[in-house]
Design a protein around this motif. Structure first.
Motif, PDB file in Angstrom:
ATOM      1  N   PHE A   1       0.839  -1.207   0.000  1.00  0.00           N
ATOM      2  CA  PHE A   1       0.000   0.000   0.000  1.00  0.00           C
ATOM      3  C   PHE A   1       0.873   1.255   0.000  1.00  0.00           C
ATOM      4  N   ARG A   2       1.876   1.264   0.856  1.00  0.00           N
ATOM      5  CA  ARG A   2       2.762   2.428   0.965  1.00  0.00           C
ATOM      6  C   ARG A   2       3.599   2.615  -0.293  1.00  0.00           C
ATOM      7  N   LYS A   3       4.037   1.522  -0.891  1.00  0.00           N
ATOM      8  CA  LYS A   3       4.929   1.599  -2.057  1.00  0.00           C
ATOM      9  C   LYS A   3       4.166   1.874  -3.355  1.00  0.00           C
ATOM     10  N   GLU A   4       3.013   1.239  -3.531  1.00  0.00           N
ATOM     11  CA  GLU A   4       2.309   1.247  -4.818  1.00  0.00           C
ATOM     12  C   GLU A   4       1.120   2.198  -4.908  1.00  0.00           C
ATOM     13  N   SER A   5       0.588   2.663  -3.775  1.00  0.00           N
ATOM     14  CA  SER A   5      -0.571   3.568  -3.748  1.00  0.00           C
ATOM     15  C   SER A   5      -1.728   3.089  -4.617  1.00  0.00           C
ATOM     16  N   PRO A   6      -2.292   1.914  -4.315  1.00  0.00           N
ATOM     17  CA  PRO A   6      -3.419   1.427  -5.120  1.00  0.00           C
ATOM     18  C   PRO A   6      -4.655   2.313  -4.949  1.00  0.00           C
ATOM     19  N   GLU A   7      -5.502   2.329  -5.974  1.00  0.00           N
ATOM     20  CA  GLU A   7      -6.730   3.125  -5.891  1.00  0.00           C
ATOM     21  C   GLU A   7      -7.765   2.472  -4.982  1.00  0.00           C
ATOM     22  N   ILE A   8      -7.774   1.133  -4.939  1.00  0.00           N
ATOM     23  CA  ILE A   8      -8.731   0.394  -4.116  1.00  0.00           C
ATOM     24  C   ILE A   8      -8.001  -0.734  -3.403  1.00  0.00           C
ATOM     25  N   VAL A   9      -8.429  -1.004  -2.167  1.00  0.00           N
ATOM     26  CA  VAL A   9      -7.905  -2.136  -1.395  1.00  0.00           C
ATOM     27  C   VAL A   9      -9.079  -3.043  -1.055  1.00  0.00           C
ATOM     28  N   VAL A  10      -8.892  -4.340  -1.281  1.00  0.00           N
ATOM     29  CA  VAL A  10      -9.869  -5.351  -0.872  1.00  0.00           C
ATOM     30  C   VAL A  10      -9.150  -6.195   0.168  1.00  0.00           C
ATOM     31  N   THR A  11      -9.608  -6.141   1.427  1.00  0.00           N
ATOM     32  CA  THR A  11      -8.898  -6.844   2.489  1.00  0.00           C
ATOM     33  C   THR A  11      -9.790  -7.765   3.294  1.00  0.00           C
ATOM     34  N   ASP A  12      -9.233  -8.925   3.613  1.00  0.00           N
ATOM     35  CA  ASP A  12      -9.869  -9.845   4.540  1.00  0.00           C
ATOM     36  C   ASP A  12      -9.755  -9.235   5.934  1.00  0.00           C
ATOM     37  N   ILE A  13     -10.545  -9.732   6.862  1.00  0.00           N
ATOM     38  CA  ILE A  13     -10.500  -9.227   8.231  1.00  0.00           C
ATOM     39  C   ILE A  13      -9.678 -10.156   9.129  1.00  0.00           C
ATOM     40  N   VAL A  14     -10.014 -11.427   9.134  1.00  0.00           N
ATOM     41  CA  VAL A  14      -9.363 -12.375  10.040  1.00  0.00           C
ATOM     42  C   VAL A  14      -8.156 -12.989   9.327  1.00  0.00           C
ATOM     43  N   MET A  15      -6.949 -12.554   9.757  1.00  0.00           N
ATOM     44  CA  MET A  15      -5.697 -13.015   9.150  1.00  0.00           C
ATOM     45  C   MET A  15      -4.629 -13.100  10.232  1.00  0.00           C
ATOM     46  N   PRO A  16      -3.599 -13.916   9.996  1.00  0.00           N
ATOM     47  CA  PRO A  16      -2.471 -13.948  10.931  1.00  0.00           C
ATOM     48  C   PRO A  16      -1.565 -12.731  10.727  1.00  0.00           C
ATOM     49  N   GLU A  17      -0.652 -12.551  11.620  1.00  0.00           N
ATOM     50  CA  GLU A  17       0.381 -11.504  11.564  1.00  0.00           C
ATOM     51  C   GLU A  17      -0.193 -10.114  11.791  1.00  0.00           C
ATOM     52  N   GLN A  18      -1.065  -9.654  10.922  1.00  0.00           N
ATOM     53  CA  GLN A  18      -1.742  -8.371  11.112  1.00  0.00           C
ATOM     54  C   GLN A  18      -3.120  -8.503  10.509  1.00  0.00           C
ATOM     55  N   GLU A  19      -4.133  -8.407  11.359  1.00  0.00           N
ATOM     56  CA  GLU A  19      -5.498  -8.608  10.890  1.00  0.00           C
ATOM     57  C   GLU A  19      -6.036  -7.390  10.156  1.00  0.00           C
ATOM     58  N   GLY A  20      -7.204  -7.561   9.575  1.00  0.00           N
ATOM     59  CA  GLY A  20      -7.762  -6.541   8.701  1.00  0.00           C
ATOM     60  C   GLY A  20      -8.265  -5.276   9.366  1.00  0.00           C
ATOM     61  N   LEU A  21      -8.812  -5.369  10.583  1.00  0.00           N
ATOM     62  CA  LEU A  21      -9.325  -4.157  11.226  1.00  0.00           C
ATOM     63  C   LEU A  21      -8.193  -3.167  11.486  1.00  0.00           C
TER      64      LEU A  21
END
Length: 154
Positions: free
Chosen positions: A40-60
């Protein structure tokens, strides 16, 4: 349009990538929120589609970080979990800054429709009104948890 897909489920992530690519979009992908934030920081996408429940760093947390760093980011939260404890994760995602939410499983057309709606809403609005990140995200999460406890049958 450049779209970042963040999901720890490899099969679903690849499927969403394929659907979006066939829909004419440039797709970036990450397996968790930490990877997603770096892209996100490197590429600056116009839209992000993210899951919520994930390991390492969750979606919220990822949504709140994105909102804080780029208030105009357009974010779609997705989850198949529905609830974690008493917390409605898609409701929480929307309250914390996602523009749209979608429950898994979903039809490819439904995701493409959400993306098209975000694009057309932004174009129609000119300058998008955005939610500012909460000053105390923990307080927001506590409020959401309390609301879900009150709504739960005893």
């Amino acid at each position: 349009m450049k779209i970042l897909v963040i999901d720890d489920d490899d099969r679903l992530r690849r499927l969403v990538e394929k659907v979006l690519t066939l829909g004419g979009h440039e797709v970036l992908a990450a397996a968790n929120g930490a990877e997603g934030m770096a892209i996100f920081r490197k590429e600056s996408p116009e839209i992000v589609v993210t899951d919520i429940v994930m390991p390492e760093q969750e979606g919220l947390g990822t949504i709140m970080m994105m909102r804080r760093e780029c208030p105009k980011a357009r974010i779609i939260a997705m989850s198949g979990g529905g609830r974690v404890g008493n917390l409605d994760v898609l409701g929480a995602a929307h309250a914390l800054g996602s523009d749209e939410v979608i429950a898994k499983p979903f039809l490819p057309r439904d995701l493409l429709d959400l993306i098209n709606r975000l694009v057309s809403d932004s174009a129609a609005a000119g300058a998008k009104t955005t939610l500012l990140p909460p000053k105390d995200p923990g307080a927001t999460l506590r409020r959401l948890a309390a609301m879900s406890r009150r709504a739960s049958p005893s």
